[in-house]
Motif scaffolding. Sequence first.
Motif, PDB file in Angstrom:
ATOM      1  N   ALA A 107       0.739  -1.159   0.045  1.00 26.29           N
ATOM      2  CA  ALA A 107      -0.119   0.200  -0.008  1.00 26.29           C
ATOM      3  C   ALA A 107       1.023   1.118  -0.030  1.00 26.29           C
ATOM      4  O   ALA A 107       2.104   1.113   0.323  1.00 26.29           O
ATOM      5  CB  ALA A 107      -0.875  -0.089   1.232  1.00 26.29           C
ATOM      6  N   ASN A 108       0.236   2.413  -0.291  1.00 26.71           N
ATOM      7  CA  ASN A 108       1.157   3.462  -0.537  1.00 26.71           C
ATOM      8  C   ASN A 108       1.202   4.289   0.896  1.00 26.71           C
ATOM      9  O   ASN A 108       0.579   3.682   2.081  1.00 26.71           O
ATOM     10  CB  ASN A 108       0.463   4.704  -1.327  1.00 26.71           C
ATOM     11  CG  ASN A 108      -0.989   5.049  -1.175  1.00 26.71           C
ATOM     12  OD1 ASN A 108      -1.281   4.913   0.039  1.00 26.71           O
ATOM     13  ND2 ASN A 108      -1.701   5.453  -2.284  1.00 26.71           N
ATOM     14  N   GLU A 110      -0.428   6.612   2.094  1.00 33.00           N
ATOM     15  CA  GLU A 110      -1.855   6.998   2.680  1.00 33.00           C
ATOM     16  C   GLU A 110      -2.515   5.506   2.983  1.00 33.00           C
ATOM     17  O   GLU A 110      -3.855   5.762   3.736  1.00 33.00           O
ATOM     18  CB  GLU A 110      -2.813   7.493   1.775  1.00 33.00           C
ATOM     19  CG  GLU A 110      -2.410   9.117   1.456  1.00 33.00           C
ATOM     20  CD  GLU A 110      -1.078   9.223   0.781  1.00 33.00           C
ATOM     21  OE1 GLU A 110      -0.916   8.357  -0.440  1.00 33.00           O
ATOM     22  OE2 GLU A 110      -0.242  10.199   1.107  1.00 33.00           O
ATOM     23  N   GLY A 111      -1.842   4.595   2.880  1.00 34.35           N
ATOM     24  CA  GLY A 111      -2.556   3.137   3.417  1.00 34.35           C
ATOM     25  C   GLY A 111      -3.482   2.598   2.149  1.00 34.35           C
ATOM     26  O   GLY A 111      -4.132   1.639   2.409  1.00 34.35           O
ATOM     27  N   LYS A 112      -3.420   3.094   0.958  1.00 35.74           N
ATOM     28  CA  LYS A 112      -4.315   2.695  -0.055  1.00 35.74           C
ATOM     29  C   LYS A 112      -3.709   1.543  -0.910  1.00 35.74           C
ATOM     30  O   LYS A 112      -2.291   1.687  -1.116  1.00 35.74           O
ATOM     31  CB  LYS A 112      -4.565   3.820  -1.245  1.00 35.74           C
ATOM     32  CG  LYS A 112      -5.475   3.365  -2.221  1.00 35.74           C
ATOM     33  CD  LYS A 112      -5.823   4.461  -2.967  1.00 35.74           C
ATOM     34  CE  LYS A 112      -6.724   3.996  -4.071  1.00 35.74           C
ATOM     35  NZ  LYS A 112      -7.070   4.992  -5.164  1.00 35.74           N
ATOM     36  N   ALA A 113      -4.207   0.600  -0.936  1.00 35.61           N
ATOM     37  CA  ALA A 113      -3.463  -0.602  -1.775  1.00 35.61           C
ATOM     38  C   ALA A 113      -3.336  -0.247  -3.095  1.00 35.61           C
ATOM     39  O   ALA A 113      -4.089   0.504  -3.807  1.00 35.61           O
ATOM     40  CB  ALA A 113      -4.595  -1.719  -1.450  1.00 35.61           C
ATOM     41  N   GLU A 115      -3.240  -0.624  -6.912  1.00 39.42           N
ATOM     42  CA  GLU A 115      -4.194  -1.215  -7.962  1.00 39.42           C
ATOM     43  C   GLU A 115      -3.826  -2.306  -8.520  1.00 39.42           C
ATOM     44  O   GLU A 115      -4.384  -3.113  -8.985  1.00 39.42           O
ATOM     45  CB  GLU A 115      -4.572  -0.004  -8.694  1.00 39.42           C
ATOM     46  CG  GLU A 115      -5.485   1.134  -8.017  1.00 39.42           C
ATOM     47  CD  GLU A 115      -5.982   2.215  -9.046  1.00 39.42           C
ATOM     48  OE1 GLU A 115      -5.461   2.071 -10.281  1.00 39.42           O
ATOM     49  OE2 GLU A 115      -6.642   3.089  -8.664  1.00 39.42           O
ATOM     50  N   SER A 181      -8.733  -4.896   2.733  1.00 39.80           N
ATOM     51  CA  SER A 181     -10.226  -4.384   2.602  1.00 39.80           C
ATOM     52  C   SER A 181     -10.802  -4.218   1.331  1.00 39.80           C
ATOM     53  O   SER A 181     -12.055  -4.336   1.195  1.00 39.80           O
ATOM     54  CB  SER A 181     -10.451  -3.108   3.519  1.00 39.80           C
ATOM     55  OG  SER A 181      -9.465  -2.380   3.273  1.00 39.80           O
ATOM     56  N   THR A 182     -10.086  -3.632   0.526  1.00 35.96           N
ATOM     57  CA  THR A 182     -10.262  -3.435  -1.131  1.00 35.96           C
ATOM     58  C   THR A 182     -10.142  -4.483  -1.558  1.00 35.96           C
ATOM     59  O   THR A 182      -9.148  -4.852  -2.071  1.00 35.96           O
ATOM     60  CB  THR A 182      -9.567  -2.079  -1.496  1.00 35.96           C
ATOM     61  OG1 THR A 182      -9.792  -1.259  -0.411  1.00 35.96           O
ATOM     62  CG2 THR A 182      -9.980  -1.785  -2.803  1.00 35.96           C
TER      63      THR A 182
END
Length: 269
Positions: A107-108, A110-113, A115, A181-182
């Motif tokens: 993840a980056n 910001e905690g976003k997985a 893509e 989660s995503t």
Amino acid sequence: MANNKILYICQQIMPYLPENEESCLCRQLSQAMQEHGNEIRTFMPRYGCVNERRNQLHEVIRLSGMNLIINDDDHQLIIKVSSIPSARIQIYFIDNDDFFSRKAVLANEEGKAFEDNDARMMFFARGVLETVKKLQWRPSVVHCHGWFSAIAPIYLRNMFKDDPVLCGSKIVVSLYEDRFSTPLDAEFAEKLVNEGVDRADVAKLGTPSYENLMRFVIDNVDGVVVGSESADKALIDYARESGKKILEYRNPEDEGFYDNYDRFYEELF
């Protein structure tokens, strides 16, 4: 189970990534099974945050240079290796600039997985299995740790099922508290079909959520290890209901902890 060959495919290993339940177990299990008399090969991704100089990684030229096609794109496979002298074990790393040059794991900031995590895990699994083939090293057991490694059992049961090096291996997956989660990319199932996985089987995957992915993986293994006390209970129940051989959770501090793994592998045969 002395003198057998065990392939460990790991999402993370300490000291290359921070110490946690999974990274510590992968590190200690490789050493323990080697000390039990087994022959070991252990792989993890060479994430961009792995310090190559401090950990003395170096490229294995004779194994590198192959191109793998993932989702119609060519990606160069680079193999690196590092030794843990205190354990007398080697760790192989799967590397590629497109997938693993970024200074993060899954993840980056910001905690976003990421893509492309689905393509990254596909490249990692393919890279491990193609390297093992090139080594002509036939594992008795393939043990996957962490969801990022979990596509390997699906490949083994499909595109590599008739390979003379990889067919016949018993496959194990460990369940940890490492859920995402995503959901993975919506085209993940179609990408697996393009890789040679049967469309009817892929249909069972549905939406590529953590739960659906791991159920699909459990369908393709011989044994399941509960690696964390906080592992998903529904997945553990699913494995039991599926009739899989189960190694229940045990505290790593318990006496004879690693003996349980050695017995578990033996019971798969």
